[in-house]
Motif scaffolding. Structure first.
Motif, PDB file in Angstrom:
ATOM      1  N   ASN A   1       0.654  -1.099  -0.081  1.00  0.00           N
ATOM      2  CA  ASN A   1      -0.050   0.026  -0.165  1.00  0.00           C
ATOM      3  C   ASN A   1       0.800   1.242   0.060  1.00  0.00           C
ATOM      4  O   ASN A   1       0.344   2.322   0.207  1.00  0.00           O
ATOM      5  N   SER A   2       1.905   1.207  -0.385  1.00  0.00           N
ATOM      6  CA  SER A   2       2.900   2.590  -0.341  1.00  0.00           C
ATOM      7  C   SER A   2       3.186   2.778  -1.711  1.00  0.00           C
ATOM      8  O   SER A   2       3.625   1.976  -2.596  1.00  0.00           O
ATOM      9  N   GLU A   3       3.105   3.918  -2.094  1.00  0.00           N
ATOM     10  CA  GLU A   3       3.149   4.513  -3.594  1.00  0.00           C
ATOM     11  C   GLU A   3       4.432   5.034  -3.651  1.00  0.00           C
ATOM     12  O   GLU A   3       4.980   4.993  -4.878  1.00  0.00           O
ATOM     13  N   GLN A   4       5.256   5.223  -2.650  1.00  0.00           N
ATOM     14  CA  GLN A   4       6.563   5.940  -2.670  1.00  0.00           C
ATOM     15  C   GLN A   4       7.801   4.845  -2.843  1.00  0.00           C
ATOM     16  O   GLN A   4       7.329   3.487  -2.055  1.00  0.00           O
ATOM     17  N   ILE A   5       8.835   5.082  -3.308  1.00  0.00           N
ATOM     18  CA  ILE A   5       9.796   4.168  -3.212  1.00  0.00           C
ATOM     19  C   ILE A   5      11.075   4.877  -3.256  1.00  0.00           C
ATOM     20  O   ILE A   5      11.175   5.887  -3.658  1.00  0.00           O
ATOM     21  N   ILE A   6      12.108   4.306  -2.507  1.00  0.00           N
ATOM     22  CA  ILE A   6      13.496   5.107  -2.553  1.00  0.00           C
ATOM     23  C   ILE A   6      14.402   4.419  -3.287  1.00  0.00           C
ATOM     24  O   ILE A   6      14.491   2.863  -3.264  1.00  0.00           O
ATOM     25  N   LEU A   7      15.097   4.926  -4.180  1.00  0.00           N
ATOM     26  CA  LEU A   7      16.076   4.267  -5.010  1.00  0.00           C
ATOM     27  C   LEU A   7      17.366   4.524  -4.463  1.00  0.00           C
ATOM     28  O   LEU A   7      17.808   5.947  -4.360  1.00  0.00           O
ATOM     29  N   TYR A   8      17.872   3.633  -3.852  1.00  0.00           N
ATOM     30  CA  TYR A   8      18.974   3.777  -2.866  1.00  0.00           C
ATOM     31  C   TYR A   8      20.489   3.463  -3.448  1.00  0.00           C
ATOM     32  O   TYR A   8      20.573   2.397  -3.922  1.00  0.00           O
ATOM     33  N   SER A   9      21.204   4.254  -3.606  1.00  0.00           N
ATOM     34  CA  SER A   9      22.618   4.285  -3.862  1.00  0.00           C
ATOM     35  C   SER A   9      23.694   4.150  -2.755  1.00  0.00           C
ATOM     36  O   SER A   9      23.813   5.015  -1.967  1.00  0.00           O
ATOM     37  N   HIS A  10      24.339   2.787  -2.293  1.00  0.00           N
ATOM     38  CA  HIS A  10      24.950   2.743  -1.415  1.00  0.00           C
ATOM     39  C   HIS A  10      26.229   3.356  -1.471  1.00  0.00           C
ATOM     40  O   HIS A  10      26.767   3.902  -2.203  1.00  0.00           O
ATOM     41  N   GLY A  11      27.120   3.192  -0.354  1.00  0.00           N
ATOM     42  CA  GLY A  11      28.326   3.943  -0.223  1.00  0.00           C
ATOM     43  C   GLY A  11      29.484   2.689  -0.867  1.00  0.00           C
ATOM     44  O   GLY A  11      29.212   1.711  -1.104  1.00  0.00           O
ATOM     45  N   ASN A  12      30.659   3.301  -0.555  1.00  0.00           N
ATOM     46  CA  ASN A  12      31.825   2.545  -0.801  1.00  0.00           C
ATOM     47  C   ASN A  12      31.900   1.275   0.201  1.00  0.00           C
ATOM     48  O   ASN A  12      31.631   1.215   0.982  1.00  0.00           O
ATOM     49  N   SER A  13      32.808   0.265  -0.566  1.00  0.00           N
ATOM     50  CA  SER A  13      33.244  -0.760   0.155  1.00  0.00           C
ATOM     51  C   SER A  13      31.979  -1.738   0.973  1.00  0.00           C
ATOM     52  O   SER A  13      32.058  -2.049   2.177  1.00  0.00           O
ATOM     53  N   THR A  14      30.953  -1.539   0.286  1.00  0.00           N
ATOM     54  CA  THR A  14      29.609  -2.426   0.412  1.00  0.00           C
ATOM     55  C   THR A  14      28.935  -2.891  -0.591  1.00  0.00           C
ATOM     56  O   THR A  14      29.274  -2.674  -1.719  1.00  0.00           O
ATOM     57  N   ASP A  15      27.869  -3.786  -0.301  1.00  0.00           N
ATOM     58  CA  ASP A  15      27.042  -3.979  -1.296  1.00  0.00           C
ATOM     59  C   ASP A  15      25.549  -4.272  -0.936  1.00  0.00           C
ATOM     60  O   ASP A  15      25.410  -4.185   0.288  1.00  0.00           O
ATOM     61  N   ILE A  16      24.704  -4.719  -1.946  1.00  0.00           N
ATOM     62  CA  ILE A  16      23.226  -4.877  -1.270  1.00  0.00           C
ATOM     63  C   ILE A  16      23.212  -5.833  -0.451  1.00  0.00           C
ATOM     64  O   ILE A  16      22.023  -6.002   0.504  1.00  0.00           O
ATOM     65  N   GLY A  17      23.894  -6.702  -0.357  1.00  0.00           N
ATOM     66  CA  GLY A  17      24.079  -8.093   0.753  1.00  0.00           C
ATOM     67  C   GLY A  17      24.394  -7.412   2.128  1.00  0.00           C
ATOM     68  O   GLY A  17      23.662  -7.671   3.099  1.00  0.00           O
TER      69      GLY A  17
ATOM     70  N   ILE B   1      15.329   9.821  -4.548  1.00  0.00           N
ATOM     71  CA  ILE B   1      16.596   9.395  -4.664  1.00  0.00           C
ATOM     72  C   ILE B   1      17.593   9.362  -3.416  1.00  0.00           C
ATOM     73  O   ILE B   1      17.399  10.663  -2.785  1.00  0.00           O
ATOM     74  N   TYR B   2      18.179   8.617  -2.919  1.00  0.00           N
ATOM     75  CA  TYR B   2      18.843   8.495  -1.718  1.00  0.00           C
ATOM     76  C   TYR B   2      20.268   8.031  -2.096  1.00  0.00           C
ATOM     77  O   TYR B   2      20.618   7.042  -2.531  1.00  0.00           O
ATOM     78  N   GLY B   3      21.233   9.088  -1.862  1.00  0.00           N
ATOM     79  CA  GLY B   3      22.753   8.518  -2.086  1.00  0.00           C
ATOM     80  C   GLY B   3      23.440   8.807  -0.930  1.00  0.00           C
ATOM     81  O   GLY B   3      23.624   9.760  -0.121  1.00  0.00           O
ATOM     82  N   TYR B   4      24.183   7.697  -0.486  1.00  0.00           N
ATOM     83  CA  TYR B   4      24.928   7.661   0.671  1.00  0.00           C
ATOM     84  C   TYR B   4      26.598   7.721   0.109  1.00  0.00           C
ATOM     85  O   TYR B   4      26.717   6.990  -0.596  1.00  0.00           O
ATOM     86  N   SER B   5      27.169   8.705   0.881  1.00  0.00           N
ATOM     87  CA  SER B   5      28.676   8.657   0.536  1.00  0.00           C
ATOM     88  C   SER B   5      28.820   8.873  -1.074  1.00  0.00           C
ATOM     89  O   SER B   5      28.435   9.728  -1.477  1.00  0.00           O
ATOM     90  N   ILE B   6      29.621   7.838  -1.550  1.00  0.00           N
ATOM     91  CA  ILE B   6      29.976   8.015  -2.964  1.00  0.00           C
ATOM     92  C   ILE B   6      28.842   7.965  -3.875  1.00  0.00           C
ATOM     93  O   ILE B   6      28.728   8.502  -4.942  1.00  0.00           O
ATOM     94  N   GLY B   7      27.835   7.292  -3.153  1.00  0.00           N
ATOM     95  CA  GLY B   7      26.364   6.911  -3.687  1.00  0.00           C
ATOM     96  C   GLY B   7      25.545   8.248  -4.096  1.00  0.00           C
ATOM     97  O   GLY B   7      24.786   8.634  -4.912  1.00  0.00           O
ATOM     98  N   SER B   8      26.224   9.393  -3.476  1.00  0.00           N
ATOM     99  CA  SER B   8      25.822  10.844  -3.831  1.00  0.00           C
ATOM    100  C   SER B   8      26.082  11.216  -5.236  1.00  0.00           C
ATOM    101  O   SER B   8      25.189  11.987  -5.529  1.00  0.00           O
ATOM    102  N   GLY B   9      27.093  11.037  -5.807  1.00  0.00           N
ATOM    103  CA  GLY B   9      27.343  11.108  -6.953  1.00  0.00           C
ATOM    104  C   GLY B   9      26.300  10.855  -8.156  1.00  0.00           C
ATOM    105  O   GLY B   9      25.807  11.737  -8.796  1.00  0.00           O
ATOM    106  N   PRO B  10      26.115   9.571  -8.252  1.00  0.00           N
ATOM    107  CA  PRO B  10      25.044   9.220  -9.199  1.00  0.00           C
ATOM    108  C   PRO B  10      23.838   9.662  -8.877  1.00  0.00           C
ATOM    109  O   PRO B  10      22.854  10.004  -9.583  1.00  0.00           O
ATOM    110  N   SER B  11      23.381   9.691  -7.530  1.00  0.00           N
ATOM    111  CA  SER B  11      22.082  10.291  -7.170  1.00  0.00           C
ATOM    112  C   SER B  11      21.725  11.569  -7.508  1.00  0.00           C
ATOM    113  O   SER B  11      20.618  12.091  -7.980  1.00  0.00           O
TER     114      SER B  11
END
Length: 402
Positions: free
Chosen positions: A167-183, A244-254
């Protein structure tokens, strides 16, 4: 002495960046640090149980075509599948558990899927333990989790994860930081979904996790472009509902994406004003070859902008947030955590972090601004990114044959 060292480093980068291929190599090895892969993706219509995997012996780029490839590199970090609490499950309607086939009508009706489920099938998302075993996430009846593999304009296959909240219409597109992955970020993603009652989509950059290719700043822009188009064209989310959510280096593409597309909002968490300014924050003029010149691209962002940064951040100085705030035209808020570090705001100040995040998400629902079709470019500096065409992206969804 340190100031002289800063000037030498920035000058050396500008000099060597004259040669394009040399610039990409420098950026790849200096700016990015992919971790050991901590997860596995397999086709949903296969029987997925705990299996023992052998270390990967071949190159990452060949693994997607190998039937028995574990898609991991070397020794894996310890990971445990996320346990939802009764409190979490009580705030959402009962949902279905995973099905081992794509033919289930009930599954298709209850889980948001792309337009053509036969053409764009979901994948299973699994953790890799320290014993090199894939652990199925089968304890999340309230959070359907899908994984898709996108093909970006660079030709790389981009692994992604989609966590749905009913029931949520919003979605966050999250770009994570360096030295990590979606796992490794999975627990953080689930916390955001549950606390904010919102959908979340995240992806691994080229060369990170199970994504193929090599990480460069240009490739990251192609990666997030594919993710955004997938959300709009296939998962059917309205641009105004994409945060759009950009953390650390993810702020670049975001920031770059938000400067070119209609989005509902932009969150920059411990972000940078530009790559060279991480070395020398006193730089006045952005170099043509700089990496992630967010300071210049944030001028073109018409969506609300929320900045949060640690005052004691030793990796990216808090002055970066102050610089970005000065150039943002639709600034919602700047949260400077006095004693906050680079990666502890959402854990050490968890309650306040989610309260502020929820407030911003609510504001984005009523503050959407349509981007003008012919918008005058306010940026005075030309960047290497301006030569890349990101708007006419063509991508495909690829199956992992394992």
């Amino acid at each position: 002495m340190y100031l002289i060292f800063q000037r030498i480093l920035t000058g050396l980068f500008k000099l060597l960046s004259v040669i394009r291929c040399l610039r990409s190599t420098i950026v790849q090895y200096v700016a990015f640090n992919p971790p050991e892969v901590g997860y596995l993706i397999r086709n949903r219509n296969e029987v997925i149980k705990t299996i023992t995997l052998s270390p990967m012996q071949e190159e990452r780029s060949r693994t997607l075509d190998e039937p028995q490839s574990p898609l991991i590199q070397v020794k894996q970090p310890i990971r445990q599948s996320h346990q939802l609490t009764k409190e979490h499950l009580s705030i959402i309607s009962p949902r279905i558990k995973y099905y081992n086939t794509l033919q289930s009508a009930e599954y298709k009706q209850q889980l948001r899927n792309p337009k053509n489920q036969d053409q764009y099938p979901s994948q299973e998302f699994n953790f890799i333990s320290n014993e090199l075993k894939a652990m199925e996430i089968d304890n999340n009846p309230g959070l359907p989790i899908s994984s898709y593999v996108l093909e970006s304009k660079s030709g790389n296959l981009i692994a992604s994860i989609y966590i749905e909240f009913q029931n949520s219409e919003q979605i966050i597109l999250y770009s994570h930081g360096n030295s990590t992955d979606i796992g490794l970020m999975f627990d953080t993603y689930v916390d955001i979904v549950m606390e904010c009652k919102i959908n979340l989509f995240s992806y691994d950059y080229s060369g990170y996790g199970q994504s193929t290719g090599y990480p460069t700043d240009i490739n990251l822009l192609y990666d997030i472009e594919s993710a955004y188009i997938f959300l709009v064209d296939q998962l059917q989310f309205e641009p105004r509902n994409i945060i759009i959510y950009g953390y650390s280096i993810g702020s670049g593409p975001s920031t770059n994406l938000a400067s070119r597309h209609d989005v509902g909002g932009l969150i920059i968490h411990s972000g940078l004003s530009s790559g060279l300014r991480v070395i020398d924050p006193t730089i006045d003029h952005t170099s043509y070859n700089d990496i992630f010149p967010n300071l210049d691209y944030i001028v073109d962002v018409t969506a609300p902008v929320y900045l949060l940064h640690g005052g004691a951040d030793s990796m990216i100085n808090v002055v970066h947030a102050e610089q970005l705030a000065q150039n943002a035209h639709h600034l919602f808020s700047v949260w400077l955590v006095e004693n906050g570090g680079h990666g502890d705001i959402d854990s050490q100040w968890k309650e306040l972090y989610f309260k502020r995040l929820q407030r911003f998400l609510q504001y984005c629902q009523t503050a959407y601004v349509v981007r003008p079709q012919q918008k005058q470019n306010k940026r005075t500096t030309k960047h290497i990114y301006d030569e890349c065409n990101f708007d006419k992206e063509i991508f495909q969804i690829s199956l992992l044959e394992m």
